[in-house]
Design a protein around this motif. Structure first.
Motif, short mmCIF file in Angstrom:
data_model
loop_
_atom_site.label_atom_id
_atom_site.label_comp_id
_atom_site.label_asym_id
_atom_site.label_seq_id
_atom_site.Cartn_x
_atom_site.Cartn_y
_atom_site.Cartn_z
N PHE A 54 0.84 -1.19 0.00
CA PHE A 54 0.00 0.00 0.00
C PHE A 54 0.88 1.24 0.00
N GLU A 55 0.26 2.39 -0.16
CA GLU A 55 0.97 3.66 -0.28
C GLU A 55 1.77 3.97 0.99
N ARG A 56 3.00 4.38 0.80
CA ARG A 56 3.85 4.79 1.93
C ARG A 56 3.19 5.94 2.68
N GLU A 57 2.54 6.84 1.96
CA GLU A 57 1.87 7.98 2.57
C GLU A 57 0.76 7.55 3.54
N LEU A 58 0.09 6.44 3.24
CA LEU A 58 -0.95 5.92 4.12
C LEU A 58 -0.34 5.54 5.48
N LEU A 59 0.80 4.89 5.46
CA LEU A 59 1.48 4.51 6.69
C LEU A 59 1.89 5.76 7.48
N GLU A 60 2.44 6.74 6.78
CA GLU A 60 2.87 7.97 7.42
C GLU A 60 1.70 8.71 8.06
N GLN A 61 0.62 8.88 7.31
CA GLN A 61 -0.55 9.60 7.83
C GLN A 61 -1.21 8.83 8.97
N GLY A 62 -1.17 7.50 8.89
CA GLY A 62 -1.79 6.67 9.91
C GLY A 62 -1.12 6.76 11.27
N LEU A 63 0.11 7.26 11.31
CA LEU A 63 0.76 7.47 12.60
C LEU A 63 0.23 8.71 13.31
N ARG A 64 -0.45 9.59 12.56
CA ARG A 64 -0.99 10.83 13.13
C ARG A 64 -2.50 10.77 13.36
N VAL A 67 -6.59 6.66 8.84
CA VAL A 67 -6.70 6.79 7.39
C VAL A 67 -7.05 5.43 6.80
N THR A 68 -7.73 5.46 5.67
CA THR A 68 -8.13 4.24 4.99
C THR A 68 -7.87 4.37 3.51
N SER A 69 -7.42 3.29 2.91
CA SER A 69 -7.27 3.23 1.47
C SER A 69 -7.54 1.79 1.05
N GLY A 70 -8.63 1.59 0.32
CA GLY A 70 -8.97 0.24 -0.12
C GLY A 70 -9.18 -0.70 1.06
N ASP A 71 -8.43 -1.80 1.08
CA ASP A 71 -8.56 -2.82 2.10
C ASP A 71 -7.63 -2.62 3.29
N VAL A 72 -6.98 -1.45 3.37
CA VAL A 72 -6.02 -1.18 4.44
C VAL A 72 -6.45 0.06 5.21
N ARG A 73 -6.39 -0.05 6.52
CA ARG A 73 -6.68 1.09 7.40
C ARG A 73 -5.55 1.17 8.42
N VAL A 74 -5.09 2.38 8.73
CA VAL A 74 -4.00 2.58 9.70
C VAL A 74 -4.41 3.69 10.65
N TRP A 75 -4.13 3.50 11.95
CA TRP A 75 -4.41 4.54 12.92
C TRP A 75 -3.51 4.41 14.14
N PRO A 76 -3.28 5.55 14.83
CA PRO A 76 -2.49 5.49 16.06
C PRO A 76 -3.31 4.85 17.16
N PHE A 86 -6.11 -5.05 7.94
CA PHE A 86 -6.10 -5.58 6.58
C PHE A 86 -7.34 -6.43 6.35
N HIS A 87 -8.06 -6.15 5.26
CA HIS A 87 -9.26 -6.91 4.90
C HIS A 87 -8.96 -7.75 3.66
N SER A 88 -9.42 -9.00 3.69
CA SER A 88 -9.29 -9.86 2.53
C SER A 88 -10.50 -10.78 2.48
N ALA A 89 -10.59 -11.58 1.44
CA ALA A 89 -11.68 -12.54 1.32
C ALA A 89 -11.65 -13.56 2.45
N LYS A 90 -10.47 -13.77 3.03
CA LYS A 90 -10.32 -14.75 4.11
C LYS A 90 -10.63 -14.18 5.48
N GLY A 91 -10.81 -12.87 5.59
CA GLY A 91 -11.13 -12.27 6.87
C GLY A 91 -10.42 -10.95 7.09
N VAL A 92 -10.34 -10.57 8.35
CA VAL A 92 -9.74 -9.31 8.76
C VAL A 92 -8.61 -9.61 9.74
#
Length: 119
Positions: A54-64, A67-76, A86-92
């Motif tokens: 996923f986008e490096r920027e998503l990881l950076e912003q998620g430390l502050r 943020v969500t992008s597609g199947d990935v969400r990051v938060w402090p 991480f979301h996939s067909a097999k679960g979360v």
């Protein structure tokens, strides 16, 4: 340019865990960045054949903040942890990692790419 690879310890919580011990165990995760492959992307490899890109920027912003992008969400999570979901067909899967490890990884990626650290 050289690729950056860093290992960190993480707690993984998944809705497909076989037991409570599986949900609470600490496991190694690999963080990888290859500016020649794609200078905007980072890779997180979880135990088994589970790699997320996923986008490096998503990881950076998620430390502050969240943020969500597609199947990935990051938060402090508090002052010293961050959560990647991480979301996939097999679960979360929820991966809780020390924020310092993620910040150190991001700084190394910016150093290799020759761009200023935004965080």
């Amino acid at each position: 340019m050289h690729a950056v690879e860093q290992y960190a310890r993480a707690h993984i919580v998944t809705d497909t865990a076989d037991s409570l011990d599986d949900e609470r165990r600490t496991v190694p995760v690999a963080l990888r960045y290859d500016p020649e492959d794609d200078p905007r992307q980072v890779h997180i490899t979880l135990p088994g054949p589970h790699e997320w890109t996923f986008e490096r920027e998503l990881l950076e912003q998620g430390l502050r903040g969240p943020v969500t992008s597609g199947d990935v969400r990051v938060w402090p999570c508090g002052r010293v942890q961050a959560v990647m979901e991480f979301h996939s067909a097999k679960g979360v899967a929820l991966v809780q990692v020390d924020s310092k490890a993620l910040l150190r990884f991001l700084r190394r990626t910016y150093t290799v790419a020759g761009t200023p650290v935004a965080h």
